[in-house]
Scaffold this active site. Structure first.
Site, PDB file in Angstrom:
ATOM      1  N   GLU A 208     -10.949  20.122 -18.636  1.00  0.00           N
ATOM      2  CA  GLU A 208     -10.360  20.477 -17.613  1.00  0.00           C
ATOM      3  C   GLU A 208     -11.232  21.736 -16.917  1.00  0.00           C
ATOM      4  O   GLU A 208     -10.409  22.795 -16.645  1.00  0.00           O
ATOM      5  CB  GLU A 208      -8.904  21.001 -17.822  1.00  0.00           C
ATOM      6  CG  GLU A 208      -8.104  19.811 -18.157  1.00  0.00           C
ATOM      7  CD  GLU A 208      -6.484  20.050 -18.036  1.00  0.00           C
ATOM      8  OE1 GLU A 208      -5.572  19.045 -18.310  1.00  0.00           O
ATOM      9  OE2 GLU A 208      -6.140  21.295 -18.136  1.00  0.00           O
TER      10      GLU A 208
ATOM     11  N   GLU B 222      -5.258  13.323 -22.207  1.00  0.00           N
ATOM     12  CA  GLU B 222      -3.846  14.045 -22.157  1.00  0.00           C
ATOM     13  C   GLU B 222      -2.876  13.189 -21.278  1.00  0.00           C
ATOM     14  O   GLU B 222      -3.487  12.825 -20.066  1.00  0.00           O
ATOM     15  CB  GLU B 222      -3.898  15.400 -21.663  1.00  0.00           C
ATOM     16  CG  GLU B 222      -4.622  16.365 -22.691  1.00  0.00           C
ATOM     17  CD  GLU B 222      -4.638  17.760 -22.118  1.00  0.00           C
ATOM     18  OE1 GLU B 222      -3.785  18.086 -21.264  1.00  0.00           O
ATOM     19  OE2 GLU B 222      -5.505  18.704 -22.705  1.00  0.00           O
TER      20      GLU B 222
END
Length: 452
Positions: free
Chosen positions: A175, A357
């Protein structure tokens, strides 16, 4: 959320053969032992000690104590039937000063993690960077310093040389858009800088580090499968005004395209290209755009954006519609947008996708009998995994799914108030209790594996 209408057994049987199921964690969020066996501080150790930056003054000092309790955690994963364990190595545990001398005890710890994961019949998926930059590097500029990209490559080489005989799946960054936007333009994350030039430099240098890291891993690990994890989700104007549309367009460029576009397409998105020009040296984009083997996707729900002139770039986080379904922490639930994202990403980047995720926060705690029922999470997972199955039917090349998260853990600025785990952790006693969602996920995986 209403009750699921699809059983885990039925859902599991719907996925193609070879689909991989797993769970994800990250070093700072679960390990603890922040000052043991030679580890030095990361930028998050420092941030946790600044008053008001983390709810309740929480820190990652102990977290889930995975550093000492990893055998129990890996045994629980084995019991669930997981095929993949995605974890991160802590840069300051392996290179306490970020560069130079290697810490043998840090490498030894991850040796134990890798070996135990393999012995449990799971594939270790190693993420090199999940937000915990060594504080020693931050003190010489961190990601704002172009040299940090090369320090990262040196760190990647140490990891690859030590674990490459056993670990074949690598993730460079987790991320990047999140930690750069929140850390360099909004003060929602470490290092808490608010400066346009710093944000743009950090963005470019992380991209450069990714490309250098891919080359190091490719050269060092025979048969390596390499990718990067991006948080991609639709950005929607909070209300349909020109100002909000402009804000949403710029946030979309930073959030969804500033990293995967240069890494996979060789260019920055049009909205950012001119802004990035001062920091892009000759040959940089070729060094960034290196062949990857998969696209890692973290996805939770859409972002509702609004114009906010008080923020550095003029965009801010808006509120979802009043009638939108939401998780306990207010994140909107739109599984159909997960389907669309998977299909769109397949078309745009033409890489196999692993969902690295996906999950939700719920506030469930053990009842009087010690049982943790979390029906909201089961409904969420049912909806999103069903949406993923639809995406595959619609042409998305999705190869695996890793739930976030294995354990309730330290959730950055939220501290320990938000619980994403399929395993409950009592942060006083550190007792682990598998939740009802753990058993649900176990049943889904078993049904898929039984299909053959």
């Amino acid at each position: 959320m209403t009750e699921p209408v699809v059983s885990p057994q039925e859902l599991g049987r719907g996925f193609p053969a070879g689909f991989r199921w797993g769970a994800s964690t990250s070093a700072y969020q679960i390990e603890g032992a922040v000052a043991e066996d030679g580890r030095k501080p990361s930028i998050w150790d420092i941030r946790c000690r600044i008053k008001g930056k983390v709810n309740n003054g929480d820190t990652g000092d102990i977290a889930c104590d995975h550093y000492h309790r990893y055998p129990e955690d890996i045994a629980l994963m084995r019991d669930a039937g997981l095929q993949v364990y995605r974890f991160s190595t802590a840069w300051p545990r392996i290179l306490p000063r970020g560069r130079g001398a290697v810490n043998p005890a840090g490498l030894d710890f991850y040796d134990r993690i890798v070996d135990a994961t393999l012995e449990a019949g799971m594939e270790p998926w190693l993420c090199l960077y999940h937000w915990d930059l060594p504080q020693a590097l931050e003190e010489v500029g961190g990601w704002v310093n172009r040299d940090c990209a090369f320090w990262f490559a040196d760190y990647a080489a140490v990891v690859a040389q030590r674990f490459g005989d056993r670990v074949k799946h690598y993730i460079t960054f987790n991320e990047s858009s999140v930690f750069t936007i929140f850390g360099y333009s909004m003060d929602w994350a470490a290092p808490g800088i608010i400066d346009k030039a710093a944000h743009l430099k950090a963005t470019h240098h992380v991209n450069l580090a990714h490309g250098l890291g891919v080359d190091v891993l490719r050269d060092s690990v025979k048969g390596a499968s390499i990718g990067c994890v991006h948080n991609n989700q639709r950005v929607i104007p909070e209300t349909d005004t020109p100002e909000n549309r402009t804000a949403a367009t710029l946030l979309d460029a930073f959030w969804n395209h500033a990293f995967p576009d240069p890494q996979n397409l060789g260019h920055y998105p049009p909205q950012l290209a001119e802004l990035m020009e001062p920091y892009v040296q000759a040959g940089d984009l070729a060094r960034i755009c290196r062949p990857c083997d998969f696209f890692g996707l973290n996805h939770y729900g859409p972002i509702f954006a609004k114009a906010d002139p008080k923020n550095l770039w003029g965009f801010g986080w808006g509120s979802p519609p009043e009638d939108a379904p939401k998780t306990d922490m207010g994140w909107p639930i739109f599984p159909e947008m997960f389907t669309e994202e998977l299909v769109d990403l397949t078309r745009r980047y033409r890489l196999p996708i692993y969902v690295t995720e996906n999950g939700c926060n719920t506030g469930d705690v053990p009842d009087a009998a010690g049982v943790v029922n979390d029906p909201k999470r089961i409904v969420f997972l049912t909806r999103y995994i069903t949406a993923m199955l639809k995406a595959i039917a619609d042409g998305a090349d999705v190869r695996g799914y890793m739930v976030w998260s294995l354990l309730d853990n330290f959730e950055w600025g939220s501290g320990y108030g938000n619980r994403f785990g399929i395993i409950h952790v009592d942060f006083e006693t550190l007792k682990r209790t598998p939740k009802a969602s753990f058993r649900w996920y176990k049943d889904l995986i078993a049904a898929h594996r039984a299909k053959g």
